[in-house]
Motif scaffolding. Structure first.
Motif, PDB file in Angstrom:
ATOM      1  N   GLU A  70       0.841  -1.192   0.000  1.00 14.24           N
ATOM      2  CA  GLU A  70       0.000   0.000   0.000  1.00 14.24           C
ATOM      3  C   GLU A  70       0.875   1.241   0.000  1.00 14.24           C
ATOM      4  N   SER A  87      -3.087   3.509  -3.851  1.00 12.13           N
ATOM      5  CA  SER A  87      -2.947   2.234  -4.549  1.00 12.13           C
ATOM      6  C   SER A  87      -3.828   1.128  -3.984  1.00 12.13           C
ATOM      7  N   ASN A  88      -4.395   1.330  -2.789  1.00  6.38           N
ATOM      8  CA  ASN A  88      -5.177   0.259  -2.171  1.00  6.38           C
ATOM      9  C   ASN A  88      -6.654   0.405  -2.518  1.00  6.38           C
ATOM     10  N   SER A  89      -7.144  -0.466  -3.363  1.00 10.13           N
ATOM     11  CA  SER A  89      -8.543  -0.395  -3.772  1.00 10.13           C
ATOM     12  C   SER A  89      -9.506  -0.612  -2.615  1.00 10.13           C
ATOM     13  N   ASP A 135     -11.418   3.007   1.944  1.00 15.34           N
ATOM     14  CA  ASP A 135     -12.770   3.552   1.793  1.00 15.34           C
ATOM     15  C   ASP A 135     -12.962   4.875   2.512  1.00 15.34           C
ATOM     16  N   SER A 187     -15.739   6.557   0.410  1.00 17.16           N
ATOM     17  CA  SER A 187     -15.665   6.003  -0.942  1.00 17.16           C
ATOM     18  C   SER A 187     -17.019   5.938  -1.638  1.00 17.16           C
ATOM     19  N   LYS A 238     -12.472   6.826  -7.951  1.00 26.86           N
ATOM     20  CA  LYS A 238     -12.089   5.472  -7.531  1.00 26.86           C
ATOM     21  C   LYS A 238     -11.608   4.630  -8.714  1.00 26.86           C
ATOM     22  N   THR A 239     -12.026   4.991  -9.901  1.00 25.23           N
ATOM     23  CA  THR A 239     -11.638   4.214 -11.078  1.00 25.23           C
ATOM     24  C   THR A 239     -10.133   4.255 -11.285  1.00 25.23           C
ATOM     25  N   LYS A 242      -8.129   5.629  -8.877  1.00 25.26           N
ATOM     26  CA  LYS A 242      -7.556   5.758  -7.533  1.00 25.26           C
ATOM     27  C   LYS A 242      -6.834   7.093  -7.374  1.00 25.26           C
ATOM     28  N   GLU A 286      -5.131   7.705   3.336  1.00 19.75           N
ATOM     29  CA  GLU A 286      -6.155   6.720   3.046  1.00 19.75           C
ATOM     30  C   GLU A 286      -6.272   5.770   4.226  1.00 19.75           C
TER      31      GLU A 286
END
Lengths: 113, 113
Positions: free
Chosen positions: A2, A26-28, A31, A52, A68-69, A71, A92
């Protein structure tokens, strides 16, 4: 692993102009996102946050946008003032109850008179 | 209202000496507590976090330790300081339930000589 990073280490803006500070994460699974400002020798101060489930959130003179697409996170400051001069961090986290934050290295915002 | 106290503000210590930094929070109960370190011109690195008394999680292997003897007290310690321990140390807290903003203390500037 991350990581949270910023595109520009230093941003100089004329007083009264708008500022845009960008951040990539980088961490999907993250949130929750926060922007902080930090003046020299002081602790970070909260600016604005966003979850998010939102794409945009507005505060007083500040707007945070979340994409978010790709990031990507940005902080927009309207009518930048000398008091905005500081290092601005994005962070984040995942709302797991511990609210661990991962901070970027920061962008120094310089407001020119 | 909630406040966070961190002391001392500055500290100069010789290599090999012990360290004790203290952080206390007022006006809330059961906070999540954090210790961060910030190297010059860098972002915040999470060192320890705690979700309750005597519950400490370490994020990075290091020469430091943390303790939480009381609900609103968080202590950062070292038995023998290294030059690499120099930095700006920040204590922070967040609410256990609801809201995720982290509130920071004013920091301790530690210089190991």
């Amino acid at each position: 692993g991350e990581n949270v990073g910023l595109h520009l280490p230093t941003l100089s803006v004329q007083e009264g102009d708008n500022s845009i500070i960008n951040c990539a994460y980088s961490n999907s699974a993250s949130d929750y996102f926060i922007w902080y400002k930090q003046e020299s020798g002081k602790g970070p101060q909260f600016i604005i946050d966003i979850r998010s489930n939102m794409d945009k959130r507005q505060g007083q003179r500040v707007t945070v946008l979340l994409n978010k697409t790709v990031k990507h996170l940005s902080l927009q400051i309207a009518a930048t003032q000398p008091g905005d001069s500081a290092v601005h961090f994005c962070a984040e986290s995942q709302a797991s109850g511990t609210y661990k934050y991962i901070f970027g290295t920061g962008t120094r915002l310089k407001v020119l008179a | 209202s909630q406040t966070i106290h961190q002391w001392p503000a500055t500290l100069v210590q010789p290599v090999g000496s012990p360290l004790s930094l203290e952080c206390t929070v007022e006006g809330t109960s059961n906070p999540n507590l954090y210790w961060y370190r910030q190297a010059a011109g860098r972002g915040l690195q999470l060192l320890f976090y705690s979700i309750g008394i005597d519950q400490i999680s370490s994020e990075v292997p290091q020469n430091l330790s943390a303790s939480r003897p009381q609900d609103r007290q968080f202590i950062l310690s070292s038995k023998k300081l290294l030059l690499s321990d120099s930095g700006f140390y920040l204590c922070a807290w967040t609410k256990i339930q609801g809201g995720a903003e982290a509130f920071f203390g004013q920091g301790t500037r530690l210089t190991v000589v």
